[in-house]
Design a protein around this motif. Structure first.
Motif, PDB file in Angstrom:
ATOM      1  N   ILE A   1     -12.482 -18.153  -5.261  1.00 24.75           N
ATOM      2  CA  ILE A   1     -11.321 -18.102  -6.145  1.00 24.75           C
ATOM      3  C   ILE A   1     -11.146 -19.504  -6.705  1.00 24.75           C
ATOM      4  O   ILE A   1     -10.729 -20.412  -5.997  1.00 24.75           O
ATOM      5  N   GLY A   2     -11.509 -19.667  -7.970  1.00 22.78           N
ATOM      6  CA  GLY A   2     -11.497 -20.995  -8.573  1.00 22.78           C
ATOM      7  C   GLY A   2     -10.677 -21.056  -9.837  1.00 22.78           C
ATOM      8  O   GLY A   2      -9.749 -20.271 -10.050  1.00 22.78           O
ATOM      9  N   LEU A   3     -11.041 -21.996 -10.684  1.00 20.71           N
ATOM     10  CA  LEU A   3     -10.300 -22.284 -11.904  1.00 20.71           C
ATOM     11  C   LEU A   3     -10.162 -21.054 -12.806  1.00 20.71           C
ATOM     12  O   LEU A   3      -9.095 -20.811 -13.362  1.00 20.71           O
ATOM     13  N   ASN A   4     -11.224 -20.264 -12.928  1.00 22.99           N
ATOM     14  CA  ASN A   4     -11.158 -19.083 -13.805  1.00 22.99           C
ATOM     15  C   ASN A   4     -10.117 -18.081 -13.337  1.00 22.99           C
ATOM     16  O   ASN A   4      -9.453 -17.441 -14.142  1.00 22.99           O
TER      17      ASN A   4
ATOM     18  N   ASP B   1      -3.113 -24.839 -14.472  1.00 23.18           N
ATOM     19  CA  ASP B   1      -1.868 -25.312 -13.847  1.00 23.18           C
ATOM     20  C   ASP B   1      -1.876 -25.092 -12.334  1.00 23.18           C
ATOM     21  O   ASP B   1      -1.532 -25.989 -11.563  1.00 23.18           O
ATOM     22  N   THR B   2      -2.270 -23.900 -11.910  1.00 19.83           N
ATOM     23  CA  THR B   2      -2.292 -23.604 -10.475  1.00 19.83           C
ATOM     24  C   THR B   2      -3.352 -24.442  -9.779  1.00 19.83           C
ATOM     25  O   THR B   2      -3.115 -24.982  -8.697  1.00 19.83           O
ATOM     26  N   ALA B   3      -4.535 -24.564 -10.390  1.00 26.95           N
ATOM     27  CA  ALA B   3      -5.617 -25.336  -9.777  1.00 26.95           C
ATOM     28  C   ALA B   3      -5.220 -26.793  -9.598  1.00 26.95           C
ATOM     29  O   ALA B   3      -5.448 -27.388  -8.538  1.00 26.95           O
TER      30      ALA B   3
ATOM     31  N   GLU C   1      -3.073 -15.279  -6.736  1.00 23.12           N
ATOM     32  CA  GLU C   1      -3.739 -15.257  -8.040  1.00 23.12           C
ATOM     33  C   GLU C   1      -4.675 -14.071  -8.196  1.00 23.12           C
ATOM     34  O   GLU C   1      -4.951 -13.649  -9.312  1.00 23.12           O
ATOM     35  N   VAL C   2      -5.187 -13.508  -7.086  1.00 19.46           N
ATOM     36  CA  VAL C   2      -6.046 -12.330  -7.217  1.00 19.46           C
ATOM     37  C   VAL C   2      -5.252 -11.030  -7.124  1.00 19.46           C
ATOM     38  O   VAL C   2      -5.839  -9.956  -7.146  1.00 19.46           O
TER      39      VAL C   2
END
Length: 116
Positions: free
Chosen positions: A53-56, A61-63, A81-82
């Motif tokens: 679970i990364g930038l995409n 903002d969250t990253a 986020e998922v």
């Protein structure tokens, strides 16, 4: 719709399940692994041909915000986020604290009959 989730203690079992999912046509981009330790997460994702679970998935903002958070907060953010609520993220983050690895599958159609 929320991802399908399965928890693991054994990395080999996770890898076998990822292979099974991919044989069913689930793309590696729809299969995510997450553990409490970033190195372990990346290693397991690499050997199982899954994603992290990364930038995409999180957005910039969250990253960036995760860079300044405690590990538990960062993990809960990733789980939210998922597609999970903050309460659900709490429960899953506790599983990560126990040393488990979580497998998230976002392709609901191809994973609908997958055995958990």
């Amino acid at each position: 719709m929320k991802p399908v989730v399965k928890e693991y203690q054994n990395e080999d079992l996770l890898k076998n399940d990822v292979n099974d999912l991919q044989a069913r046509g689930v793309s590696p981009e729809d299969i995510y692994v997450l553990s409490h330790d970033d190195e372990r997460t990346n290693r397991v994702a690499d050997v199982s041909n899954a994603s992290t679970i990364g930038l995409n998935e999180m957005g910039l903002d969250t990253a960036v915000g995760n860079l300044f958070m405690k590990k538990g907060d960062e993990l809960r953010n990733k789980i939210q986020e998922v597609g999970f609520s903050s309460q659900e993220a709490e429960v899953y983050e506790e599983k990560l604290d126990e040393g488990k690895i979580l497998l998230f599958v976002t392709d609901h159609q191809k994973a609908s009959d997958w055995r958990l």
